[in-house]
Design an enzyme around this catalytic site. Structure first.
Site, short mmCIF file in Angstrom:
data_model
loop_
_atom_site.label_atom_id
_atom_site.label_comp_id
_atom_site.label_asym_id
_atom_site.label_seq_id
_atom_site.Cartn_x
_atom_site.Cartn_y
_atom_site.Cartn_z
N CYS A 124 -19.70 -12.57 3.98
CA CYS A 124 -19.35 -13.54 2.72
C CYS A 124 -19.13 -14.94 3.24
CB CYS A 124 -17.89 -12.92 2.31
SG CYS A 124 -17.39 -13.92 1.04
N ASP A 130 0.74 -1.27 0.01
CA ASP A 130 -0.06 0.08 0.15
C ASP A 130 0.79 1.29 0.08
OD1 ASP A 130 -2.22 -1.47 0.03
OD2 ASP A 130 -2.59 -1.25 2.03
N CYS A 162 -24.05 -14.70 -5.45
CA CYS A 162 -24.15 -14.18 -4.31
C CYS A 162 -24.04 -12.76 -4.48
CB CYS A 162 -23.20 -14.91 -3.35
SG CYS A 162 -23.20 -14.23 -1.67
#
Length: 383
Positions: free
Chosen positions: A257, A139, A200
């Site tokens: 999830c 990052d 989903c």
């Protein structure tokens, strides 16, 4: 190097070295992200990056990793699990008097830890090869880590835009090591063995602020992680009630999830929750002095938002809590310390007064209720 360089063997060594350094998976891919450039440009054109000006400033450079290190031929992508034991998801989210911190930020800042491990991996490769031009990323530069990780076979990008893995869910950090070696590449995961996300839409449905505006597309301007971490100014009033007690980041799309049934707890002691951040009382957090904030968040990712944004976030959570005279007193005592904080305190006080007048009690939103049920049923880890 006194022996011919066997790239196939070296790739195997790299994966073994990476695992010995604490990475749960290591993959290798080329630098071609041309397929991502139109998607990235469309996302920027919609202004979905919000105030994260660096994303627009770097533009399509994020999809051109070879330009970050001239001569780059391959990207070594790694993942490291971070989900701690006793994550206390339901305990914290179900109690509006507690503050919820995204589970990746409960322990030590991952940026330095992963970067140090990647540098060690590069040194091992360098010792083997004799020469190596490399650059590690965690990052720390404009690089599209999730598409790269997907190309390297680490997983696939889910509809919430996070990377998913069949054996590990999504509770892991990613890092990249750019190298100038023509290593053999790994194959991406495909749809043939498993349906991946299939039909989903749990993550889209559960998002408290509706930030997942379409499958695989997140409007950062509505995302609670953006609002509580990246946004430097005022949190939009319409979104404040939807934040609930989330004071640093949000994990709802991961919690719901189904793939996270397969998640694995971290083995890194540095990612263990700090006591002061693990299901903390909001009023306790709001009472911290700046010196206490700096001490407790030393070495934590939380410190990057600074003291006043930290209090801003907590003020919003206090405004969302059931009416308590102690909350009103704590908010009033902070008035006049800083302009941004004052704005959110006045809003929180108005919310508290409204609840007192209406004798309102805490009522979960339908999304919050579904999330808690999912956690309690074991669809998400709450070890």
């Amino acid at each position: 190097m006194t022996h011919p360089l066997d790239l196939e063997q070296l790739a195997q060594h790299i994966k073994q070295w990476g695992q010995s350094l604490g990475f749960q998976q290591v993959g290798i891919c080329d630098t071609d992200l041309s397929i991502e450039q139109p998607r990235l440009q469309a996302w920027l054109d919609e202004q979905y990056h919000g105030e994260m000006a660096w994303m627009a400033r770097h533009g399509l450079l994020r999809a051109r990793p070879a330009e970050l290190l001239p001569g780059t031929l391959r990207v070594i992508s790694v993942r490291m699990n971070y989900l701690p034991a006793n994550a206390a998801f339901a305990k914290t989210l179900n109690n509006p008097q507690l503050g919820y911190v995204s589970r990746y930020a409960l322990g030590r800042d991952y940026h330095k830890l992963l970067r140090q491990r990647l540098k060690k991996l590069a040194e091992q490769i360098q010792n083997y090869c004799g020469e190596l031009n490399f650059r590690p990323f965690v990052d720390s530069a404009p690089i599209m880590e999730r598409p790269l990780a997907a190309k390297a076979g680490i997983g696939w990008v889910g509809k919430h835009s996070l990377l998913l893995n069949r054996e590990a869910g999504s509770w892991f950090f990613l890092g990249e090591l750019l190298v100038d070696l023509p290593l053999p590449v790994d194959q991406p995961q495909t749809d043939t063995a498993e349906p991946q996300c299939g039909r989903c839409v749990a993550c889209i449905t559960i998002c408290p602020t509706g930030a997942i505006v379409a499958p695989y597309i997140v409007d950062a301007r509505r995302c609670i992680s953006y609002l509580t971490i990246e946004l430097e100014g005022s949190i939009p009033e319409a979104l404040r009630p939807l934040i609930g007690n989330r004071i640093y980041g949000c994990d709802d799309c991961q919690l719901i999830c189904p793939w996270n049934r397969f998640s694995t707890l971290t083995e890194e002691a540095d990612f263990s929750p700090r006591a002061a951040l693990h299901a903390p009382q909001l009023l306790d957090l709001f009472s911290w002095s700046e010196a206490e904030f700096l001490t407790i968040t030393n070495g934590s990712a939380i410190r990057r938002i600074g003291y006043w944004r930290w209090l801003r976030n907590i003020a919003v959570a206090l405004g969302n809590a059931p009416y308590q005279p102690d909350i009103v007193t704590a908010l009033q005592q902070r008035i006049g310390q800083q302009a941004l904080l004052d704005e959110h305190i006045h809003w929180a006080l108005a919310q508290q007064m409204m609840r007192r007048e209406q004798r309102a009690i805490f009522v979960q939103s339908p999304q919050q209720a579904r999330l808690i049920r999912a956690v309690e049923k074991g669809l998400a880890r709450d070890a």
